[in-house]
Design a protein around this motif. Sequence first.
Motif, PDB file in Angstrom:
ATOM      1  N   GLY A 245       0.943  -1.268   0.057  1.00  0.00           N
ATOM      2  CA  GLY A 245       0.123   0.002   0.062  1.00  0.00           C
ATOM      3  C   GLY A 245       0.851   1.386  -0.039  1.00  0.00           C
ATOM      4  N   VAL A 246       0.232   2.474  -0.422  1.00  0.00           N
ATOM      5  CA  VAL A 246       0.898   3.692  -0.307  1.00  0.00           C
ATOM      6  C   VAL A 246       1.471   4.288   0.840  1.00  0.00           C
ATOM      7  CG1 VAL A 246      -1.207   5.005  -0.235  1.00  0.00           C
ATOM      8  CG2 VAL A 246       0.848   5.854  -1.711  1.00  0.00           C
ATOM      9  N   ASP A 247       0.760   4.071   1.833  1.00  0.00           N
ATOM     10  CA  ASP A 247       1.184   4.360   3.125  1.00  0.00           C
ATOM     11  C   ASP A 247       2.820   3.570   3.595  1.00  0.00           C
ATOM     12  OD1 ASP A 247      -0.935   6.066   3.719  1.00  0.00           O
ATOM     13  OD2 ASP A 247      -2.162   4.718   4.536  1.00  0.00           O
ATOM     14  N   ARG A 248       2.588   2.484   3.335  1.00  0.00           N
ATOM     15  CA  ARG A 248       4.053   1.780   3.659  1.00  0.00           C
ATOM     16  C   ARG A 248       4.998   2.242   2.812  1.00  0.00           C
ATOM     17  NH1 ARG A 248       5.760  -3.104   1.737  1.00  0.00           N
ATOM     18  NH2 ARG A 248       7.504  -4.034   3.229  1.00  0.00           N
ATOM     19  N   PHE A 249       4.738   2.409   1.454  1.00  0.00           N
ATOM     20  CA  PHE A 249       5.769   2.945   0.443  1.00  0.00           C
ATOM     21  C   PHE A 249       6.294   4.308   0.991  1.00  0.00           C
ATOM     22  CE2 PHE A 249       6.991   5.191  -3.246  1.00  0.00           C
ATOM     23  CZ  PHE A 249       7.787   4.232  -3.777  1.00  0.00           C
ATOM     24  N   LEU A 250       5.213   5.122   1.178  1.00  0.00           N
ATOM     25  CA  LEU A 250       5.976   6.721   1.469  1.00  0.00           C
ATOM     26  C   LEU A 250       6.752   6.446   2.828  1.00  0.00           C
ATOM     27  CD1 LEU A 250       2.850   8.673   0.647  1.00  0.00           C
ATOM     28  CD2 LEU A 250       4.964   8.308  -0.647  1.00  0.00           C
ATOM     29  N   ALA A 251       6.368   5.693   3.695  1.00  0.00           N
ATOM     30  CA  ALA A 251       7.092   5.423   5.048  1.00  0.00           C
ATOM     31  C   ALA A 251       8.376   4.961   4.944  1.00  0.00           C
ATOM     32  CB  ALA A 251       6.098   4.768   6.033  1.00  0.00           C
ATOM     33  N   CYS A 252       8.609   3.758   4.110  1.00  0.00           N
ATOM     34  CA  CYS A 252       9.854   3.050   3.811  1.00  0.00           C
ATOM     35  C   CYS A 252       9.950   2.661   2.543  1.00  0.00           C
ATOM     36  CB  CYS A 252       9.891   1.851   4.902  1.00  0.00           C
ATOM     37  SG  CYS A 252      11.157   1.226   5.153  1.00  0.00           S
ATOM     38  N   PRO A 253      10.175   3.382   1.513  1.00  0.00           N
ATOM     39  CA  PRO A 253      10.115   3.209   0.141  1.00  0.00           C
ATOM     40  C   PRO A 253      11.516   2.080  -0.196  1.00  0.00           C
ATOM     41  CG  PRO A 253      10.799   5.198   0.303  1.00  0.00           C
ATOM     42  CD  PRO A 253      10.529   4.815   1.731  1.00  0.00           C
ATOM     43  N   PRO A 254      11.380   1.504  -1.256  1.00  0.00           N
ATOM     44  CA  PRO A 254      12.733   0.689  -1.508  1.00  0.00           C
ATOM     45  C   PRO A 254      13.775   1.718  -2.099  1.00  0.00           C
ATOM     46  CG  PRO A 254      11.078   0.263  -3.110  1.00  0.00           C
ATOM     47  CD  PRO A 254      10.215   1.105  -2.008  1.00  0.00           C
ATOM     48  N   ALA A 255      14.943   0.981  -2.241  1.00  0.00           N
ATOM     49  CA  ALA A 255      15.923   1.767  -3.045  1.00  0.00           C
ATOM     50  C   ALA A 255      15.981   2.417  -4.295  1.00  0.00           C
ATOM     51  CB  ALA A 255      17.313   0.878  -2.776  1.00  0.00           C
ATOM     52  N   SER A 256      15.239   1.495  -5.252  1.00  0.00           N
ATOM     53  CA  SER A 256      14.909   1.509  -6.604  1.00  0.00           C
ATOM     54  C   SER A 256      13.616   1.516  -7.050  1.00  0.00           C
ATOM     55  CB  SER A 256      16.064   0.686  -7.276  1.00  0.00           C
ATOM     56  OG  SER A 256      17.368   0.870  -7.123  1.00  0.00           O
ATOM     57  N   TRP A 257      13.185   2.595  -7.426  1.00  0.00           N
ATOM     58  CA  TRP A 257      11.555   2.601  -7.704  1.00  0.00           C
ATOM     59  C   TRP A 257      11.381   3.600  -8.835  1.00  0.00           C
ATOM     60  CZ3 TRP A 257       8.913   7.138  -7.084  1.00  0.00           C
ATOM     61  CH2 TRP A 257       9.389   8.238  -6.384  1.00  0.00           C
ATOM     62  N   ALA A 258      10.457   3.210  -9.711  1.00  0.00           N
ATOM     63  CA  ALA A 258       9.969   4.523 -10.662  1.00  0.00           C
ATOM     64  C   ALA A 258       8.442   4.598 -10.721  1.00  0.00           C
ATOM     65  CB  ALA A 258      10.716   4.327 -12.124  1.00  0.00           C
ATOM     66  N   VAL A 259       8.097   5.692 -11.001  1.00  0.00           N
ATOM     67  CA  VAL A 259       6.531   6.084 -11.308  1.00  0.00           C
ATOM     68  C   VAL A 259       6.407   6.693 -12.301  1.00  0.00           C
ATOM     69  CG1 VAL A 259       6.439   8.120  -9.818  1.00  0.00           C
ATOM     70  CG2 VAL A 259       4.355   6.654 -10.245  1.00  0.00           C
ATOM     71  N   ALA A 260       5.070   6.487 -13.192  1.00  0.00           N
ATOM     72  CA  ALA A 260       4.866   7.247 -14.419  1.00  0.00           C
ATOM     73  C   ALA A 260       3.283   6.886 -14.453  1.00  0.00           C
ATOM     74  CB  ALA A 260       5.593   6.950 -15.772  1.00  0.00           C
ATOM     75  N   SER A 261       2.425   8.018 -15.285  1.00  0.00           N
ATOM     76  CA  SER A 261       1.144   7.966 -15.616  1.00  0.00           C
ATOM     77  C   SER A 261       0.975   7.831 -17.030  1.00  0.00           C
ATOM     78  CB  SER A 261       0.461   8.921 -15.127  1.00  0.00           C
ATOM     79  OG  SER A 261       0.497   8.913 -13.477  1.00  0.00           O
ATOM     80  N   ALA A 262      -0.013   7.495 -17.464  1.00  0.00           N
ATOM     81  CA  ALA A 262      -0.395   7.432 -18.960  1.00  0.00           C
ATOM     82  C   ALA A 262      -1.730   8.294 -19.459  1.00  0.00           C
ATOM     83  CB  ALA A 262      -0.842   6.087 -19.410  1.00  0.00           C
ATOM     84  N   TRP A 263      -1.605   9.087 -20.596  1.00  0.00           N
ATOM     85  CA  TRP A 263      -2.621   9.863 -20.912  1.00  0.00           C
ATOM     86  C   TRP A 263      -2.990   9.611 -22.498  1.00  0.00           C
ATOM     87  CZ3 TRP A 263      -4.960  14.166 -18.641  1.00  0.00           C
ATOM     88  CH2 TRP A 263      -5.673  14.900 -19.423  1.00  0.00           C
ATOM     89  N   ASP A 264      -4.154   9.510 -22.885  1.00  0.00           N
ATOM     90  CA  ASP A 264      -4.678   9.125 -24.032  1.00  0.00           C
ATOM     91  C   ASP A 264      -5.007  10.340 -24.915  1.00  0.00           C
ATOM     92  OD1 ASP A 264      -5.767   7.864 -26.306  1.00  0.00           O
ATOM     93  OD2 ASP A 264      -7.450   7.319 -25.359  1.00  0.00           O
ATOM     94  N   CYS A 265      -3.778  10.839 -25.651  1.00  0.00           N
ATOM     95  CA  CYS A 265      -4.003  11.848 -26.594  1.00  0.00           C
ATOM     96  C   CYS A 265      -5.053  11.570 -27.678  1.00  0.00           C
ATOM     97  CB  CYS A 265      -2.637  12.227 -27.184  1.00  0.00           C
ATOM     98  SG  CYS A 265      -1.270  12.565 -25.972  1.00  0.00           S
ATOM     99  N   GLY A 266      -5.373  10.509 -28.078  1.00  0.00           N
ATOM    100  CA  GLY A 266      -6.342  10.018 -29.222  1.00  0.00           C
ATOM    101  C   GLY A 266      -7.644  10.516 -28.779  1.00  0.00           C
ATOM    102  N   GLY A 267      -7.930  10.838 -27.359  1.00  0.00           N
ATOM    103  CA  GLY A 267      -9.118  11.424 -27.150  1.00  0.00           C
ATOM    104  C   GLY A 267      -9.465  12.834 -27.485  1.00  0.00           C
TER     105      GLY A 267
END
Length: 408
Positions: A245-267
């Motif tokens: 869960g996000v609470d655990r992640f924010l409190a103690c994240p791993p050493a290596s991670w990445a995040v990204a979101s997707a957007w549909d330009c076709g709309g």
Amino acid sequence: MVVAAMRDEGEEGRRRAVVAIRDYDPKTDRDGTEAVERECEVGPAAAAGGMSLHADLLGDPVARIRHSPHYLMLVAETSGPDGRIVALVRGTVKSVASGKSRPGAPAFARVGYILGLRVAPSHRRMGIARQLVHRLEQWFELMGAEYAYMATDRSNEASLRLFTGRCGYSKFRTPSLLVHPVHSHRLRPPPRATVVRLGARDAERLYRSRLAHVEFFPADIGAVLGNALSRGTFLATVGGYEWGGVDRFLACPPASWAVASAWDCGGVFRLQVRGASRLRRAAAAATRALDRAAKWLRVPSVPDFFRPFAGWFVYGLAGSGGRDAAMAAEAVFASIVNMARGRAAAVAVEVAAMDPLRGRIPHWRRLSCTEDLWCMKRLGAGGGGHADGWDWARSAPGRSIFVDPREV
């Protein structure tokens, strides 16, 4: 309404053109603006041999900006009984992180963004573009903007002459647009990476906790993540991290991670490569046929870019400082490309010049643009927002940049 007299020194000698610059009216101006869009190329050449990339907006011409909190579209119309629209420009205003931190919180600035500046070939070199930019800047200042900025290809000499030579903008950032085609086979993410999908609220918490100081991070990130065109946010970790869960992640994240979101330009719009020879079309079709028939070969097939196609945009790409963060970014990007199968022909992401994640992002060089350029100008009324005289437009670049998908 602003009426301006423009001069042009051409083959026919000196002549004058009088245009009225006014707000776009959806009831009467749609056909005229679409005609100007069709006359103007959009984007850099996609490949050699005269091919170029065109974009066709879906629905009303303000569709590209109506997802922003504040927006305006202006048109320039010639006078007389045969008057017609010969130019247009779009602009948005929002609050974003400036990359300069105040004690305990990021420093936000109000900025105006200029996009979609188009002038019909028959009316170029008359000063119309400059008048449109000036009028838009006036609106920016009325909306409280402290800075104005725009993006262009570094090879677009006409655009650079206008903004840096006549309108007072400075070259600001040089991000790269990385594009990967969507094949019928799936991309293989790194085997050591684990990808989870986040809900919009959890994604907003993570972004505000980890990206709030990144340049151009939007104050209304929740509205972006909750938009109907947003296709989800993905978090990748490396090294056997167990998601709790996000609470655990924010409190103690791993050493290596990445995040990204997707957007549909076709709309909002469809892209199309024009000017391709029959031989190029046939060769591209052959790669697609082979990829469909033998997915196990993993043929790098070329989607049908020669007909209108949809594209997705990856935004909010960021990672930790761990040694495998770039691997996590590759896993996130591959997951989004795989999700786009059957929905889009290409997926793109824009990253800062010094972003440590860019080296692992899968992309095709022929489709990508490594010469993108952002220009910025400090507006007079806003004063920059800093008592110490700090000017964001002249600041050194950071390692990351947040590209708002509403402005793609």
